[in-house]
Design a protein around this motif. Structure first.
Motif, PDB file in Angstrom:
ATOM      1  N   ILE A   1      -2.278   0.635   7.234  1.00 24.14           N
ATOM      2  CA  ILE A   1      -1.855   1.999   6.937  1.00 24.14           C
ATOM      3  C   ILE A   1      -0.516   2.033   6.199  1.00 24.14           C
ATOM      4  O   ILE A   1      -0.191   3.037   5.574  1.00 24.14           O
ATOM      5  CB  ILE A   1      -1.765   2.861   8.214  1.00 24.14           C
ATOM      6  CG1 ILE A   1      -0.755   2.284   9.208  1.00 24.14           C
ATOM      7  CG2 ILE A   1      -3.124   3.009   8.858  1.00 24.14           C
ATOM      8  CD1 ILE A   1      -0.539   3.174  10.431  1.00 24.14           C
ATOM      9  N   ARG A   2       0.238   0.926   6.240  1.00 21.64           N
ATOM     10  CA  ARG A   2       1.510   0.905   5.521  1.00 21.64           C
ATOM     11  C   ARG A   2       1.265   0.998   4.010  1.00 21.64           C
ATOM     12  O   ARG A   2       1.998   1.690   3.290  1.00 21.64           O
ATOM     13  CB  ARG A   2       2.285  -0.368   5.874  1.00 21.64           C
ATOM     14  CG  ARG A   2       3.611  -0.501   5.151  1.00 21.64           C
ATOM     15  CD  ARG A   2       4.572   0.659   5.436  1.00 21.64           C
ATOM     16  NE  ARG A   2       5.765   0.517   4.636  1.00 21.64           N
ATOM     17  CZ  ARG A   2       6.803  -0.257   4.960  1.00 21.64           C
ATOM     18  NH1 ARG A   2       6.779  -0.950   6.104  1.00 21.64           N
ATOM     19  NH2 ARG A   2       7.848  -0.342   4.172  1.00 21.64           N
ATOM     20  N   GLY A   3       0.262   0.305   3.516  1.00 22.48           N
ATOM     21  CA  GLY A   3      -0.055   0.387   2.094  1.00 22.48           C
ATOM     22  C   GLY A   3      -0.463   1.795   1.694  1.00 22.48           C
ATOM     23  O   GLY A   3      -0.124   2.262   0.592  1.00 22.48           O
ATOM     24  N   GLU A   4      -1.181   2.485   2.572  1.00 20.81           N
ATOM     25  CA  GLU A   4      -1.571   3.861   2.298  1.00 20.81           C
ATOM     26  C   GLU A   4      -0.341   4.769   2.244  1.00 20.81           C
ATOM     27  O   GLU A   4      -0.272   5.691   1.429  1.00 20.81           O
ATOM     28  CB  GLU A   4      -2.538   4.360   3.382  1.00 20.81           C
ATOM     29  CG  GLU A   4      -3.819   3.549   3.514  1.00 20.81           C
ATOM     30  CD  GLU A   4      -4.812   3.854   2.416  1.00 20.81           C
ATOM     31  OE1 GLU A   4      -4.517   4.727   1.574  1.00 20.81           O
ATOM     32  OE2 GLU A   4      -5.883   3.223   2.405  1.00 20.81           O
ATOM     33  N   PHE A   5       0.633   4.495   3.105  1.00 22.68           N
ATOM     34  CA  PHE A   5       1.862   5.285   3.097  1.00 22.68           C
ATOM     35  C   PHE A   5       2.648   5.044   1.813  1.00 22.68           C
ATOM     36  O   PHE A   5       3.209   5.988   1.233  1.00 22.68           O
ATOM     37  CB  PHE A   5       2.729   4.928   4.311  1.00 22.68           C
ATOM     38  CG  PHE A   5       4.071   5.606   4.309  1.00 22.68           C
ATOM     39  CD1 PHE A   5       4.180   6.955   4.621  1.00 22.68           C
ATOM     40  CD2 PHE A   5       5.229   4.903   3.994  1.00 22.68           C
ATOM     41  CE1 PHE A   5       5.414   7.589   4.614  1.00 22.68           C
ATOM     42  CE2 PHE A   5       6.463   5.519   3.984  1.00 22.68           C
ATOM     43  CZ  PHE A   5       6.558   6.873   4.295  1.00 22.68           C
TER      44      PHE A   5
END
Length: 219
Positions: free
Chosen positions: A130-134
């Motif tokens: 989810i960090r990449g999505e953020f």
């Protein structure tokens, strides 16, 4: 080789059953959990077992590679993880998608109307998908976040989001209690972004009845 591996795994399963007995194995569950799993989700998963007077549960936390190895050797009955699992032609794992949890931006009530660009952030580390999505969200919004902390463990990230004057990014289930009691408020859900929770098992002759009960709630 596949026949040989099957015989080997059946032998390990038989050894466990001889040591503990079939009836005991049906009510005794050994659950492996990755260290960054949501404690709220784990509690939800094992909930029915906690009200079963005959059930016995062992929770073992470790890195994913070690847990999957123990699962293959029948030292565990199931592994709970929110991390991607590499699959191959000779794998023995059965992967069950249990839940997709929305990922949301949370903050203390005092920051409910504040600009996302002008306050610090506590974020999951780059080990989390989810960090990449953020990062993509920030790019679309046109700002570079000021990062106060990056955290692997979701339980620790929950505490930091709760106790620091910062924005946090977490699956909603992780901060369920804080949102319910007003300690944190939800600013914005990341559209189309979710955290996936999996149960991993291996094929067995005698699948513990208790495990079937827990998994059946997600089908």
């Amino acid at each position: 080789m596949r026949f040989a591996e099957d015989i080997f795994h059946r032998g390990e399963e038989l050894e466990v059953l001889l040591r503990h007995g079939v009836s005991l194995a049906n009510k005794r569950l050994r659950i492996g959990t990755t260290s960054h799993m949501s404690r709220n989700f784990i509690e939800e998963f094992i909930g029915p077992a906690m009200y079963d007077s005959e059930a016995s549960i062992a929770l073992i936390s470790d890195n994913q590679a070690k847990l999957l190895s123990d699962l293959t050797r029948h030292q565990l009955d199931v592994v709970l993880t929110n991390a991607h699992i590499e699959v191959s032609d000779n794998q023995v794992w059965q992967i069950h998608l249990l839940s997709r949890q929305p990922v949301t931006i949370v903050c203390p009530p005092a920051l409910a109307a504040a600009s996302l660009k002008q306050h610090p952030w506590v974020l999951p580390s780059r080990k989390h998908g989810i960090r990449g999505e953020f990062d993509a969200f920030c790019l679309r919004q046109g700002f570079q976040p000021t990062i106060k902390a990056e955290v692997d463990d979701m339980a620790m990230l929950r505490l930091m989001a709760r106790d620091s004057q910062a924005f946090g990014l977490l699956p909603r289930v992780v901060v369920r209690d804080e949102l319910a009691n007003g300690v944190l408020v939800e600013r914005e859900a990341l559209s189309g972004v979710d955290e996936r929770f999996y149960a991993v098992t291996v094929e067995r002759v005698f699948q513990p009845e208790l495990l079937d009960v827990l998994l059946s709630r997600y089908h």
